[in-house]
Scaffold this motif. Structure first.
Motif, PDB file in Angstrom:
ATOM      1  N   SER A  61     -36.039 -24.883  59.560  1.00  0.00           N
ATOM      2  CA  SER A  61     -34.841 -25.281  60.304  1.00  0.00           C
ATOM      3  C   SER A  61     -33.922 -24.104  60.616  1.00  0.00           C
ATOM      4  CB  SER A  61     -34.058 -26.328  59.501  1.00  0.00           C
ATOM      5  OG  SER A  61     -33.593 -25.771  58.292  1.00  0.00           O
ATOM      6  N   ILE A  62     -34.354 -22.872  60.320  1.00  0.00           N
ATOM      7  CA  ILE A  62     -33.546 -21.679  60.583  1.00  0.00           C
ATOM      8  C   ILE A  62     -34.004 -21.032  61.890  1.00  0.00           C
ATOM      9  CG2 ILE A  62     -32.937 -19.376  59.744  1.00  0.00           C
ATOM     10  CD1 ILE A  62     -33.238 -20.431  56.915  1.00  0.00           C
ATOM     11  N   ASP A  63     -33.078 -20.853  62.822  1.00  0.00           N
ATOM     12  CA  ASP A  63     -33.419 -20.275  64.122  1.00  0.00           C
ATOM     13  C   ASP A  63     -33.504 -18.759  64.089  1.00  0.00           C
ATOM     14  OD1 ASP A  63     -33.500 -22.788  65.295  1.00  0.00           O
ATOM     15  OD2 ASP A  63     -31.397 -22.742  65.914  1.00  0.00           O
ATOM     16  N   ASP A  64     -32.682 -18.112  63.268  1.00  0.00           N
ATOM     17  CA  ASP A  64     -32.600 -16.653  63.271  1.00  0.00           C
ATOM     18  C   ASP A  64     -33.828 -16.046  62.580  1.00  0.00           C
ATOM     19  OD1 ASP A  64     -31.798 -13.871  62.580  1.00  0.00           O
ATOM     20  OD2 ASP A  64     -29.865 -14.524  63.385  1.00  0.00           O
ATOM     21  N   GLU A  65     -34.601 -15.263  63.328  1.00  0.00           N
ATOM     22  CA  GLU A  65     -35.833 -14.677  62.793  1.00  0.00           C
ATOM     23  C   GLU A  65     -35.551 -13.666  61.690  1.00  0.00           C
ATOM     24  OE1 GLU A  65     -38.850 -15.621  63.442  1.00  0.00           O
ATOM     25  OE2 GLU A  65     -38.215 -17.100  64.939  1.00  0.00           O
ATOM     26  N   ARG A  66     -34.387 -13.029  61.716  1.00  0.00           N
ATOM     27  CA  ARG A  66     -34.054 -12.049  60.685  1.00  0.00           C
ATOM     28  C   ARG A  66     -33.851 -12.736  59.335  1.00  0.00           C
ATOM     29  NH1 ARG A  66     -29.153  -9.709  64.122  1.00  0.00           N
ATOM     30  NH2 ARG A  66     -29.024 -11.981  64.433  1.00  0.00           N
ATOM     31  N   ILE A  67     -33.220 -13.905  59.328  1.00  0.00           N
ATOM     32  CA  ILE A  67     -33.021 -14.645  58.088  1.00  0.00           C
ATOM     33  C   ILE A  67     -34.346 -15.221  57.606  1.00  0.00           C
ATOM     34  CG2 ILE A  67     -31.781 -16.547  56.997  1.00  0.00           C
ATOM     35  CD1 ILE A  67     -30.060 -14.144  57.796  1.00  0.00           C
ATOM     36  N   LYS A  68     -35.166 -15.671  58.514  1.00  0.00           N
ATOM     37  CA  LYS A  68     -36.505 -16.143  58.128  1.00  0.00           C
ATOM     38  C   LYS A  68     -37.278 -15.041  57.408  1.00  0.00           C
ATOM     39  CE  LYS A  68     -37.403 -19.672  61.663  1.00  0.00           C
ATOM     40  NZ  LYS A  68     -38.324 -20.082  62.756  1.00  0.00           N
ATOM     41  N   ALA A  69     -37.137 -13.799  57.898  1.00  0.00           N
ATOM     42  CA  ALA A  69     -37.873 -12.677  57.320  1.00  0.00           C
ATOM     43  C   ALA A  69     -37.403 -12.337  55.907  1.00  0.00           C
ATOM     44  CB  ALA A  69     -37.746 -11.452  58.221  1.00  0.00           C
ATOM     45  N   LEU A  70     -36.208 -12.780  55.527  1.00  0.00           N
ATOM     46  CA  LEU A  70     -35.734 -12.533  54.163  1.00  0.00           C
ATOM     47  C   LEU A  70     -36.484 -13.374  53.144  1.00  0.00           C
ATOM     48  CD1 LEU A  70     -31.861 -12.422  54.719  1.00  0.00           C
ATOM     49  CD2 LEU A  70     -33.425 -10.484  54.444  1.00  0.00           C
ATOM     50  N   GLY A  71     -37.171 -14.411  53.615  1.00  0.00           N
ATOM     51  CA  GLY A  71     -37.965 -15.239  52.711  1.00  0.00           C
ATOM     52  C   GLY A  71     -37.219 -16.471  52.229  1.00  0.00           C
ATOM     53  N   LYS A  72     -37.976 -17.408  51.680  1.00  0.00           N
ATOM     54  CA  LYS A  72     -37.408 -18.660  51.183  1.00  0.00           C
ATOM     55  C   LYS A  72     -36.806 -18.473  49.796  1.00  0.00           C
ATOM     56  CE  LYS A  72     -41.169 -21.094  51.439  1.00  0.00           C
ATOM     57  NZ  LYS A  72     -42.067 -22.266  51.406  1.00  0.00           N
ATOM     58  N   ARG A  73     -35.920 -19.396  49.443  1.00  0.00           N
ATOM     59  CA  ARG A  73     -35.364 -19.482  48.100  1.00  0.00           C
ATOM     60  C   ARG A  73     -35.826 -20.789  47.470  1.00  0.00           C
ATOM     61  NH1 ARG A  73     -34.852 -15.228  49.602  1.00  0.00           N
ATOM     62  NH2 ARG A  73     -33.013 -13.873  49.752  1.00  0.00           N
ATOM     63  N   LYS A  74     -35.960 -20.789  46.167  1.00  0.00           N
ATOM     64  CA  LYS A  74     -36.298 -22.029  45.490  1.00  0.00           C
ATOM     65  C   LYS A  74     -35.124 -22.993  45.533  1.00  0.00           C
ATOM     66  CE  LYS A  74     -39.468 -19.937  42.129  1.00  0.00           C
ATOM     67  NZ  LYS A  74     -39.741 -19.722  40.671  1.00  0.00           N
ATOM     68  N   THR A  75     -35.399 -24.267  45.485  1.00  0.00           N
ATOM     69  CA  THR A  75     -34.338 -25.258  45.370  1.00  0.00           C
ATOM     70  C   THR A  75     -33.679 -25.122  44.003  1.00  0.00           C
ATOM     71  OG1 THR A  75     -35.477 -26.808  46.834  1.00  0.00           O
ATOM     72  CG2 THR A  75     -33.799 -27.722  45.368  1.00  0.00           C
ATOM     73  N   ALA A  76     -32.366 -25.047  43.983  1.00  0.00           N
ATOM     74  CA  ALA A  76     -31.630 -24.846  42.732  1.00  0.00           C
ATOM     75  C   ALA A  76     -30.960 -26.151  42.302  1.00  0.00           C
ATOM     76  CB  ALA A  76     -30.575 -23.765  42.901  1.00  0.00           C
ATOM     77  N   LEU A  77     -31.135 -26.495  41.042  1.00  0.00           N
ATOM     78  CA  LEU A  77     -30.397 -27.606  40.442  1.00  0.00           C
ATOM     79  C   LEU A  77     -29.156 -27.038  39.772  1.00  0.00           C
ATOM     80  CD1 LEU A  77     -30.004 -30.529  39.474  1.00  0.00           C
ATOM     81  CD2 LEU A  77     -31.474 -29.971  37.511  1.00  0.00           C
ATOM     82  N   GLU A  78     -27.987 -27.513  40.202  1.00  0.00           N
ATOM     83  CA  GLU A  78     -26.705 -27.054  39.655  1.00  0.00           C
ATOM     84  C   GLU A  78     -26.045 -28.216  38.917  1.00  0.00           C
ATOM     85  OE1 GLU A  78     -26.095 -24.206  43.603  1.00  0.00           O
ATOM     86  OE2 GLU A  78     -24.749 -25.900  43.227  1.00  0.00           O
TER      87      GLU A  78
END
Length: 290
Positions: A118-135
């Motif tokens: 769901s991210i349009d910016d290719e530069r942010i996509k290239a940073l990689g995914k983050r795990k889902t965090a439980l807070e």
């Protein structure tokens, strides 16, 4: 839908806070005088909202997603579910006008950048995914009912602290909030609020830091993000009955929030180059009270 639930919470919580006042509203005959006749009985409000939100925290791209919502009271104890966030007030209500204290647990699932679809910016996509965090954490609050406009307008202040226990980060997030709610009639109610978030370094590094390999992959400069005040928000919300009054039946609600990113969270290339420190969030939906 990766960051929707986290960023939608502010607008949806305030919309639901407005809906949550409905069991206590009563009206004398044909007059417009609103009285607080809260007898402490159980109630529930269930609904579905649609939210327009940033693709990720700090983004300047927006997308739409459905978000489930619910608020209620059981045996004097309130609960609130807004998208990814659940809280329970373990101090029974002080029914009617007067001072009320709140305290209890709060938990949230942070989906920020847990998917790149769901991210349009290719530069942010290239940073990689983050795990889902439980807070998980808790909150404390105090409120005064019957302040300015009626027996049921309410001014409240609260602070919450959540800490990541699994997933992308293990840092804490501290959030102070001040809220004012007033019914306009038995058919409508409005709420305004101001809030801020302070996040520890682990959170900043996970979502706003850029290491050398990520810099090479994305084209964004290396950035070492520290903790501190992350943002402040100002928002408003309202609800209007579609079937007579707010105490039961179908109602429509909506909210809009302005969010300003701060300090390292604003200066990070994630925001300053690929995104925008000024952000607008909104939600609309339908709910049923019973």
């Amino acid at each position: 839908m990766t960051t929707i639930f986290r960023t939608a919470s502010a607008a949806l919580v305030l919309s639901l806070s407005a809906l949550g006042t409905t069991p206590a509203l009563a009206q004398d005959g044909d007059s417009t005088t609103i009285h607080n006749n809260d007898d402490g009985s159980d109630y529930a409000v269930l609904g579905l909202g649609g939210a327009i939100l940033t693709d990720y925290e700090g983004s300047d791209d927006y997308s739409f997603t459905p978000v489930p919502i619910g608020i209620g009271r059981v045996s004097g104890f309130n609960f609130l579910l807004a998208g990814n966030r659940l809280s329970v007030d373990l101090i029974a209500d002080n029914f009617g006008p007067g001072l009320d204290f709140q305290a209890g647990p709060v938990a949230a699932l942070n989906f920020n950048r847990s998917s790149t679809k769901s991210i349009d910016d290719e530069r942010i996509k290239a940073l990689g995914k983050r795990k889902t965090a439980l807070e998980v954490g808790g909150y404390l609050g105090i409120g005064q009912t019957g302040v300015f406009t009626s027996e049921f307008d309410r001014l409240s202040a609260s602070v919450s602290y959540r800490k990541g226990v699994t997933g992308a980060h293990s840092a804490g997030i501290f959030t102070p909030t001040v809220t004012y709610m007033t019914p306009l009639s038995t058919k409508s109610v409005v709420t305004i609020f101001v809030a801020a978030e302070r996040a520890e370094k682990g959170y900043a590094q996970s979502y706003f830091g850029i290491n050398p390999q990520q810099s090479e992959d994305s084209g964004l400069p290396v950035y070492n993000a520290r903790g501190g005040w992350k943002n402040w928000t100002l928002g408003g919300a309202g609800a209007v009955s579609l079937t007579g009054n707010l105490r039961n039946g179908l109602q429509a609600f909506g909210g809009v929030v302005y969010r300003r990113m701060l300090n390292d969270f604003a200066e990070s290339p994630v925001t300053s180059i690929a995104g925008d420190r000024d952000q607008w969030l909104g939600s609309v939906g339908l709910a049923y009270s019973f």
